[in-house]
Design an enzyme around this catalytic site. Sequence first.
Site, PDB file in Angstrom:
ATOM      1  N   ARG A  59      24.235  -0.782  72.945  1.00 24.62           N
ATOM      2  CA  ARG A  59      23.879  -1.609  71.795  1.00 24.62           C
ATOM      3  C   ARG A  59      24.064  -0.769  70.539  1.00 24.62           C
ATOM      4  O   ARG A  59      23.705   0.417  70.516  1.00 24.62           O
ATOM      5  CB  ARG A  59      22.422  -2.090  71.881  1.00 24.62           C
ATOM      6  CG  ARG A  59      22.206  -3.255  72.842  1.00 24.62           C
ATOM      7  CD  ARG A  59      22.846  -4.553  72.320  1.00 24.62           C
ATOM      8  NE  ARG A  59      22.599  -5.690  73.175  1.00 24.62           N
ATOM      9  CZ  ARG A  59      23.374  -6.082  74.180  1.00 24.62           C
ATOM     10  NH1 ARG A  59      24.481  -5.408  74.475  1.00 24.62           N
ATOM     11  NH2 ARG A  59      23.064  -7.153  74.885  1.00 24.62           N
ATOM     12  N   GLU A 112      26.656  -6.781  63.714  1.00 24.27           N
ATOM     13  CA  GLU A 112      27.863  -7.384  64.306  1.00 24.27           C
ATOM     14  C   GLU A 112      28.040  -8.777  63.726  1.00 24.27           C
ATOM     15  O   GLU A 112      27.070  -9.531  63.652  1.00 24.27           O
ATOM     16  CB  GLU A 112      27.725  -7.431  65.828  1.00 24.27           C
ATOM     17  CG  GLU A 112      27.657  -6.020  66.408  1.00 24.27           C
ATOM     18  CD  GLU A 112      27.636  -5.976  67.939  1.00 24.27           C
ATOM     19  OE1 GLU A 112      27.677  -7.041  68.582  1.00 24.27           O
ATOM     20  OE2 GLU A 112      27.582  -4.865  68.480  1.00 24.27           O
ATOM     21  N   HIS A 136      32.719  -5.622  70.621  1.00 22.31           N
ATOM     22  CA  HIS A 136      31.727  -5.910  71.665  1.00 22.31           C
ATOM     23  C   HIS A 136      32.367  -6.672  72.838  1.00 22.31           C
ATOM     24  O   HIS A 136      31.974  -7.810  73.148  1.00 22.31           O
ATOM     25  CB  HIS A 136      30.547  -6.699  71.065  1.00 22.31           C
ATOM     26  CG  HIS A 136      29.283  -6.587  71.875  1.00 22.31           C
ATOM     27  ND1 HIS A 136      28.031  -6.645  71.309  1.00 22.31           N
ATOM     28  CD2 HIS A 136      29.090  -6.433  73.204  1.00 22.31           C
ATOM     29  CE1 HIS A 136      27.105  -6.543  72.259  1.00 22.31           C
ATOM     30  NE2 HIS A 136      27.734  -6.413  73.421  1.00 22.31           N
TER      31      HIS A 136
HETATM   32  C1  DGY Z   1      25.484  -7.702  77.623  1.00 24.03           C
HETATM   33  O1  DGY Z   1      25.660  -8.425  78.615  1.00 24.03           O
HETATM   34  O2  DGY Z   1      24.369  -7.324  77.258  1.00 24.03           O
HETATM   35  C2  DGY Z   1      26.711  -7.259  76.895  1.00 24.03           C
HETATM   36  O3  DGY Z   1      26.489  -6.539  75.767  1.00 24.03           O
HETATM   37  C3  DGY Z   1      27.691  -8.380  76.728  1.00 24.03           C
HETATM   38  O4  DGY Z   1      28.264  -8.418  77.983  1.00 24.03           O
END
Ligand code: DGY
Length: 327
Positions: free
Chosen positions: A239, A268, A287
């Site tokens: 993240r 984002e 992402h």
């Molecule tokens: C998640 O699943 O948390 C990712 O960041 C997107 O696949």
Amino acid sequence: MSRPNVYVTRKVPEQALEILRSVASVTVWDREDVPPPREVILRELAQAEGVFSLLTDRIDAEVMAAAPRLKVVSNFAVGYDNIDIPAATKRGIVVTHTPDVLTETVADFTVCLMLAAARRLVEADRYTRDGKWKTWEPLLLAGQDIHHATLGLIGLGRIGAAVARRAQGFGMRVLYYDVVRREDLERSLSIAYLSLDDVLRDSDVISVHVPLSEHTRHLMGRAQFALMKNTAVFVNTSRGPVVDQRALAEALASRRIFAAGIDVFEQEPVSPDDPLLKLDNAIVVPHIASASIPTRIRMATLAAENLVAVLQGKRPPNPVNPEVLAK
Ligand code: DGY
């Protein structure tokens, strides 16, 4: 008996909608490119028993207070930092997510970013297209080796462990730091546990695999980049807010570290003016670590299965707050 209402906050694969439509009356925000504005979420959830949410939707206490019939928030992601879990638990709302089905795909992409950043792949592609290639040169676009290098994993959950397995194929030595020590994996994957600072000091490649929480926000900041080797390659597919992005951009610009592969950002979408986007030694992508077609379809169907299970009074495959189910 009337069918429950489910709100889906984005156009998602049809296979998932079919599962939802088999039990519920389904409304879909029919844009792929933007999330529904907050007022739309508040309005749609006023009558909904279930919401199929994305990581771009903030499902907080205010939203839940405006959704008196809500029984389940099913997140189309393994991460769920967009949802206020304590607020959901307090209201008896089940929250679910989509672990496991994306582990291998994200691990593949993590290795892809490691290799691409270490070997300057994007820079080299641009160089070739821009007509800059005049002759073979001894050190033209020379990068760092991944094979037999030391990999430092920050976080050894499912995805971190899957990256460690891939690293074995490259003959890498693997170190890790996590708040939970995994002696089983230390033995089975021949990896060593060190303090965070020691992992950062000793590694050639550092890859972050922790969830976002109040404990991990800005876990990687100026002090952490200062410990890394100046040949280090840094990768983040977890993240964005786990990393102080300004400190990362400074570390790259000053060549404090060698390169980075970044899938996730503090904000984002990342602003086109962000300093990170001006740097040749940063690979930046939107992402997409879990974005293989089969995996995104499986994530969507799993999110639908989770949601339907709760509406049918069954235990969903992947509850985040199982204590609600026990009530
Ligand atoms: C998640 O699943 O948390 C990712 O960041 C997107 O696949």
